[in-house]
Design a protein around this motif. Structure first.
Motif, mmCIF file in Angstrom:
data_model
loop_
_atom_site.group_PDB
_atom_site.id
_atom_site.type_symbol
_atom_site.label_atom_id
_atom_site.label_comp_id
_atom_site.label_asym_id
_atom_site.label_seq_id
_atom_site.Cartn_x
_atom_site.Cartn_y
_atom_site.Cartn_z
ATOM 1 N N THR A 149 -16.242 11.930 12.187
ATOM 2 C CA THR A 149 -16.045 12.526 13.364
ATOM 3 C C THR A 149 -16.838 13.589 12.663
ATOM 4 O OG1 THR A 149 -13.710 13.140 12.162
ATOM 5 C CG2 THR A 149 -13.977 11.252 14.171
ATOM 6 N N ALA A 150 -17.744 14.039 11.818
ATOM 7 C CA ALA A 150 -18.151 15.076 11.172
ATOM 8 C C ALA A 150 -17.388 16.152 11.404
ATOM 9 C CB ALA A 150 -19.178 14.766 12.406
ATOM 10 N N PHE A 151 -17.148 16.234 10.155
ATOM 11 C CA PHE A 151 -15.724 17.157 10.414
ATOM 12 C C PHE A 151 -15.328 18.444 11.383
ATOM 13 C CE2 PHE A 151 -17.279 15.531 6.311
ATOM 14 C CZ PHE A 151 -16.297 15.573 5.127
ATOM 15 N N GLY A 152 -15.921 17.598 12.321
ATOM 16 C CA GLY A 152 -15.373 18.559 13.515
ATOM 17 C C GLY A 152 -16.537 19.459 14.423
ATOM 18 N N LEU A 153 -17.481 18.612 14.057
ATOM 19 C CA LEU A 153 -18.846 19.098 14.029
ATOM 20 C C LEU A 153 -19.185 18.559 15.746
ATOM 21 C CD1 LEU A 153 -21.417 19.447 11.607
ATOM 22 C CD2 LEU A 153 -20.455 20.922 13.054
ATOM 23 N N THR A 154 -19.514 19.150 16.464
ATOM 24 C CA THR A 154 -20.200 18.664 17.709
ATOM 25 C C THR A 154 -21.583 19.454 18.071
ATOM 26 O OG1 THR A 154 -18.619 20.122 19.133
ATOM 27 C CG2 THR A 154 -17.563 18.020 18.332
ATOM 28 N N ASN A 155 -22.556 18.169 18.613
ATOM 29 C CA ASN A 155 -23.482 18.473 19.228
ATOM 30 C C ASN A 155 -23.736 19.835 20.746
ATOM 31 O OD1 ASN A 155 -23.675 15.970 17.750
ATOM 32 N ND2 ASN A 155 -25.308 16.376 16.928
ATOM 33 N N ASP A 156 -22.761 19.027 21.599
ATOM 34 C CA ASP A 156 -22.569 20.262 22.655
ATOM 35 C C ASP A 156 -21.174 20.887 23.390
ATOM 36 O OD1 ASP A 156 -21.301 17.908 23.077
ATOM 37 O OD2 ASP A 156 -22.372 16.790 24.477
ATOM 38 N N GLY A 157 -20.293 21.242 21.909
ATOM 39 C CA GLY A 157 -18.957 21.935 21.978
ATOM 40 C C GLY A 157 -18.013 20.629 22.662
ATOM 41 N N VAL A 158 -18.654 19.825 22.722
ATOM 42 C CA VAL A 158 -17.854 18.468 23.089
ATOM 43 C C VAL A 158 -18.082 17.208 22.491
ATOM 44 C CG1 VAL A 158 -17.201 17.182 25.235
ATOM 45 C CG2 VAL A 158 -18.126 19.218 25.848
#
Length: 594
Positions: A340-349
């Protein structure tokens, strides 16, 4: 029917998924007074100091302006009353906020929370010392400006960040420590009768009182109350972030070079799994598309019931010696965080894939559990002491780059001897390695270094040893004694601070400024005197003292002999003295270390 271990893994997975969708109660006020700001106690956000003592104060004060600080300090100085400064959430683990005895005064910076001025042309921001990191980031962003390097948690205050030498991760530019980007400070100190018992001092980088500034940059709060700070900003910029997972075979070779290859580099290491995650993180042109967000799972609100299940599971594993359960849980936790990329998102979602590109203010720090209204602790920050949640120690130290390779190799040797010994730290996301530059602050970082941050289980009962108690004790002693590691002033157990002040080349200059600013020692406490080497007492010798890091064991009674934890040499660092589980193998009491 599901086995117990399968059920635990499912619960952990559910826990990790739940935190993505919850918002929760902010932390509680650390200062509690019985009657009109008198008869007070103060703790940290974790609800316990390393020695588990209760900190009392006769009174608390909440100034909301520099003028009020002056009045409070003057009255206390006139009465020769001890003072300590407390921040809004009180995140330091040691007793930095505790005044001496029961008659002291706590000065809270909670109401010193205003942005005073933003000079867009000079790219400077002046703010009060109680402003949180989140406020700084948000207010700068509104003017198209950014603060370049910060810790990863929103809930720290500017005064607290400076007092403990807090930092982000970089070897570039002016460095990762907040104080490296400070150009001016106003500090209210004790004064003479001629000064009206309080004195406001304005310090500037490379100014008339430059030596004073070098002392005040990192001061543990022993000089006075910081009222205002001016920091350098930069034009807003974008970053591109990619986490890359590899085995740790060449980690010791990579550590010295990786930090110079990427501006915001850091490393997360899982020694028990022989895995490492490299953060490849650099600036990119603002023309590169992307509006990514970082909302680290460890800083999000969690349903209190989920925290109860998580803590109870780990307590059960510790009580039963279920090492396999901790290792399985650790792998599940790290796999989920990586996926889950340590909480990274590409658009906030949603996380859609690497790289994640976004503006600095959306990627540099997070702290979702601070954002919502109170909900009667239905949800909480994971470490909130009001609920049965995570309860842990933290051992954090910096080792100079030239020695980091050998230290890492020693930890790898230790992990090879006891392969499951470090599974427990995987439940707390392994060892976070950040880069920190040398500083001219007298008790700041001495050289370019790697900061190692280790979080691990702590029992609610001080006499109860952890699984593989000896391994983390050996790492701690290896770091601070063999490799000369500098302790993080706002974290650690007592052991990490033993002899620490002798590692600072300009410690005497710091004491000189301390004597000038506060000759009566009103802003000092028993704890700060101990940490600064001005008074003995860091080592607290009693039954079980080594289990809590209050001493280095020299006798079995300092461990838990009734539970077969005895004082023994380290497995790799022979000079270490650690609490090892010893198995009695026959009636003649022949002993074997586990």
């Amino acid at each position: 029917m599901l086995s117990r271990s399968s059920s635990v893994l499912i619960l952990k997975w559910v826990f990790l998924m739940i935190i993505i969708f919850t918002k929760g109660s902010p932390p509680e006020e650390p200062i509690k007074c019985r009657n009109n700001l008198t008869n007070c106690t103060i703790t940290n956000s974790y609800g316990a100091f390393p020695d588990r003592s209760t900190c009392h104060a006769a009174e608390a004060a909440y100034p909301s302006s520099e003028e009020e600080i002056i009045s409070i300090v003057a009255n206390a100085t006139r009465a020769k009353r001890k003072m300590r400064v407390a921040t809004r959430y009180s995140h330091s683990i040691p007793k930095l906020v505790c005044p001496d005895g029961d008659d002291g005064l706590i000065i809270s910076t909670e109401n010193l929370n205003r942005i005073i001025k933003i000079d867009e042309d000079k790219m400077l921001i002046t703010l009060e010392s109680g402003v949180t990191l989140r406020q700084l980031i948000d207010e700068a962003a509104k003017r198209g400006l950014a603060f370049p390097y910060t810790p990863y948690w929103w809930g720290l205050t500017i005064g607290g960040l400076l007092g403990t030498g807090a930092h982000g991760s970089t070897l570039w530019g002016d460095g990762s420590a907040i104080h490296n980007h400070m150009v001016q400070m106003r500090i209210v100190t004790a004064g003479s009768q001629e000064d009206g018992y309080a004195k406001v001092r304005t310090l500037e980088e490379n100014g008339k009182f430059d030596d004073d500034m070098k002392a005040a940059k990192v001061s543990l709060g022993v000089l006075g109350v910081i009222s205002q700070v001016t920091l350098k900003l930069q034009p807003m910029f974008k970053r591109t972030v990619t986490f890359v997972t590899k085995d740790d075979t060449d980690l010791s070779d990579q550590v010295a070079t990786f930090g110079r290859q990427h501006e915001f580099a850091d490393i997360t290491w899982y020694p028990s799994q022989k895995r490492v995650v490299y953060r490849i993180d650099d600036r990119v042109s603002s023309d590169v598309s992307g509006n990514g967000v970082w909302d680290h799972p460890g800083f999000r609100a969690v349903p209190s019931l989920a925290l109860l299940i998580l803590r109870s599971t780990e307590e059960d594993q510790e009580a039963k010696g279920d090492v396999a359960g901790k290792c399985n849980g650790g792998k599940l936790t790290t796999n989920t965080l990586i996926e889950t990329a340590f909480g990274l998102t590409n658009d906030g979602v949603i996380f859609k894939g690497y790289p994640v590109v976004g503006y600095q203010n959306r990627l540099q720090a997070s702290g979702g559990c601070l954002r919502s209204l109170k909900d009667a602790e239905i949800t909480a920050c994971p470490w909130d002491s009001r609920v049965k949640g995570l309860f842990f120690h933290q051992t954090t130290f910096s080792i100079v780059l030239s020695k980091a390779k050998d230290f890492i190799q020693d930890v790898q040797k230790l992990a090879s001897i006891a392969p499951q010994s470090l599974c427990g730290i995987d439940l707390y996301n392994g060892i976070l390695m950040r880069y920190v530059t040398g500083s001219n602050a007298y008790i700041g970082q001495q050289e370019d270094s790697v900061d190692f941050d280790i979080t691990y289980y702590r029992s609610k009962k001080p006499e109860t040893p952890r699984l593989y108690e000896d391994v983390l004790e050996e790492i701690e002693q290896m770091a601070v004694f063999k490799y000369g590691g500098l302790p993080h002033w706002g974290k650690n157990r007592n052991v990490a601070f033993i002899g620490a002040i002798n590692k600072y080349k300009r410690g005497r200059e710091f004491f000189s400024i301390k004597e000038k600013y506060d000759p009566l020692g009103l802003f000092s406490s028993e704890w700060t005197d101990q940490v600064l080497g001005l008074k003995g007492g860091l080592t607290v010798v009693k039954e079980g003292c080594a289990l809590e890091g209050l001493c280095v064991c020299s006798e079995d009674i300092h461990c838990a002999p009734q539970k077969r934890y005895l004082c023994r040499p380290g497995k790799v660092f022979n000079d270490a003295r650690v609490c090892s589980l010893v198995q009695v193998t026959n009636q003649w009491s022949s002993q074997t270390e586990l």
